[in-house]
Design a protein around this motif. Structure first.
Motif, PDB file in Angstrom:
ATOM      1  N   LYS A 117      45.120  39.280  43.471  1.00  0.00           N
ATOM      2  CA  LYS A 117      44.411  39.792  42.292  1.00  0.00           C
ATOM      3  C   LYS A 117      43.011  40.210  42.735  1.00  0.00           C
ATOM      4  O   LYS A 117      42.437  39.598  43.642  1.00  0.00           O
ATOM      5  N   PRO A 118      42.445  41.233  42.097  1.00  0.00           N
ATOM      6  CA  PRO A 118      41.070  41.608  42.436  1.00  0.00           C
ATOM      7  C   PRO A 118      40.135  40.400  42.313  1.00  0.00           C
ATOM      8  O   PRO A 118      40.198  39.644  41.340  1.00  0.00           O
ATOM      9  N   GLY A 119      39.335  40.186  43.345  1.00  0.00           N
ATOM     10  CA  GLY A 119      38.414  39.058  43.370  1.00  0.00           C
ATOM     11  C   GLY A 119      39.022  37.772  43.914  1.00  0.00           C
ATOM     12  O   GLY A 119      38.312  36.780  44.101  1.00  0.00           O
TER      13      GLY A 119
ATOM     14  N   GLU B 104      40.303  33.744  48.348  1.00  0.00           N
ATOM     15  CA  GLU B 104      41.022  32.531  47.943  1.00  0.00           C
ATOM     16  C   GLU B 104      42.472  32.565  48.446  1.00  0.00           C
ATOM     17  O   GLU B 104      43.001  31.538  48.896  1.00  0.00           O
ATOM     18  N   LEU B 105      43.110  33.733  48.381  1.00  0.00           N
ATOM     19  CA  LEU B 105      44.478  33.851  48.895  1.00  0.00           C
ATOM     20  C   LEU B 105      44.489  33.662  50.409  1.00  0.00           C
ATOM     21  O   LEU B 105      45.364  32.980  50.945  1.00  0.00           O
TER      22      LEU B 105
ATOM     23  N   ARG C 134      47.067  39.563  57.422  1.00  0.00           N
ATOM     24  CA  ARG C 134      46.446  40.490  56.479  1.00  0.00           C
ATOM     25  C   ARG C 134      46.965  41.872  56.845  1.00  0.00           C
ATOM     26  O   ARG C 134      46.827  42.323  57.980  1.00  0.00           O
ATOM     27  N   ILE C 135      47.575  42.553  55.887  1.00  0.00           N
ATOM     28  CA  ILE C 135      48.149  43.876  56.109  1.00  0.00           C
ATOM     29  C   ILE C 135      47.115  44.956  55.811  1.00  0.00           C
ATOM     30  O   ILE C 135      47.024  45.953  56.514  1.00  0.00           O
ATOM     31  N   ALA C 136      46.359  44.743  54.759  1.00  0.00           N
ATOM     32  CA  ALA C 136      45.318  45.676  54.314  1.00  0.00           C
ATOM     33  C   ALA C 136      44.378  44.873  53.428  1.00  0.00           C
ATOM     34  O   ALA C 136      44.680  43.725  53.071  1.00  0.00           O
ATOM     35  N   PRO C 137      43.235  45.436  53.048  1.00  0.00           N
ATOM     36  CA  PRO C 137      42.357  44.688  52.137  1.00  0.00           C
ATOM     37  C   PRO C 137      43.128  44.290  50.867  1.00  0.00           C
ATOM     38  O   PRO C 137      43.730  45.143  50.211  1.00  0.00           O
ATOM     39  N   GLY C 138      43.185  43.009  50.605  1.00  0.00           N
ATOM     40  CA  GLY C 138      43.862  42.502  49.415  1.00  0.00           C
ATOM     41  C   GLY C 138      45.362  42.377  49.533  1.00  0.00           C
ATOM     42  O   GLY C 138      46.029  41.913  48.606  1.00  0.00           O
TER      43      GLY C 138
ATOM     44  N   ALA D  31      48.466  39.575  42.172  1.00  0.00           N
ATOM     45  CA  ALA D  31      48.458  40.663  41.195  1.00  0.00           C
ATOM     46  C   ALA D  31      49.863  40.963  40.683  1.00  0.00           C
ATOM     47  O   ALA D  31      50.030  41.471  39.577  1.00  0.00           O
ATOM     48  N   LYS D  32      50.877  40.650  41.506  1.00  0.00           N
ATOM     49  CA  LYS D  32      52.272  40.852  41.125  1.00  0.00           C
ATOM     50  C   LYS D  32      53.116  39.862  41.901  1.00  0.00           C
ATOM     51  O   LYS D  32      52.639  39.267  42.879  1.00  0.00           O
ATOM     52  N   PRO D  33      54.355  39.660  41.491  1.00  0.00           N
ATOM     53  CA  PRO D  33      55.194  38.688  42.202  1.00  0.00           C
ATOM     54  C   PRO D  33      55.335  39.038  43.691  1.00  0.00           C
ATOM     55  O   PRO D  33      55.320  40.217  44.068  1.00  0.00           O
ATOM     56  N   PRO D  34      55.493  38.020  44.527  1.00  0.00           N
ATOM     57  CA  PRO D  34      55.679  38.276  45.956  1.00  0.00           C
ATOM     58  C   PRO D  34      56.963  39.077  46.185  1.00  0.00           C
ATOM     59  O   PRO D  34      57.942  38.903  45.456  1.00  0.00           O
ATOM     60  N   VAL D  35      56.943  39.925  47.182  1.00  0.00           N
ATOM     61  CA  VAL D  35      58.143  40.645  47.602  1.00  0.00           C
ATOM     62  C   VAL D  35      58.703  39.880  48.803  1.00  0.00           C
ATOM     63  O   VAL D  35      58.051  39.793  49.845  1.00  0.00           O
TER      64      VAL D  35
END
Length: 109
Positions: A13-15, A19-20, A44-48, A83-87
């Motif tokens: 999620k943004p922000g 924490e993640l 980390r794949i990309a920012p966020g 932000a959305k369920p894990p894939v």
């Protein structure tokens, strides 16, 4: 022998990116305790955008991981961090290189 894997894509999620990331770092202690998890990576794949990759010798190991502490912790914090369920993708490992696996398989000559 490594035959199966999991690839999990996590979008923060943004922000909640830091924490993640900290959450994933904390899961290493659980992964180290999973005797049937041959390899475990948090990336980390990309920012966020983050991911987990795991490898297993057999379906029992993969099933135990999916029912273990990391999956439970992720499920309990998903609404807060993601932000959305894990894939989650189940993979068949075709070839691998791990420490101590320097022998060439018979199928490669």
């Amino acid at each position: 022998m490594v035959t199966l894997g999991l690839q999990v894509r996590l979008e923060a999620k943004p922000g909640k990116e830091q924490e993640l990331e900290e959450f994933l770092h904390a899961q290493l202690s659980y992964a180290l305790g999973e005797t049937d998890t041959v390899a475990w990576f948090a990336v980390r794949i990309a920012p966020g955008v983050f991911g987990i990759f795991d490898a297993f010798a057999d379906e029992d190991g993969r099933k135990a991981h999916l029912e273990g502490e990391i999956a439970s912790a992720l499920q309990s914090r998903a609404g807060e961090l993601l932000a959305k369920p894990p894939v989650i993708e189940q993979l068949d490992i075709l070839a691998f290189k791990l420490p101590g696996s320097g022998e060439v398989p018979d199928s490669l000559g």
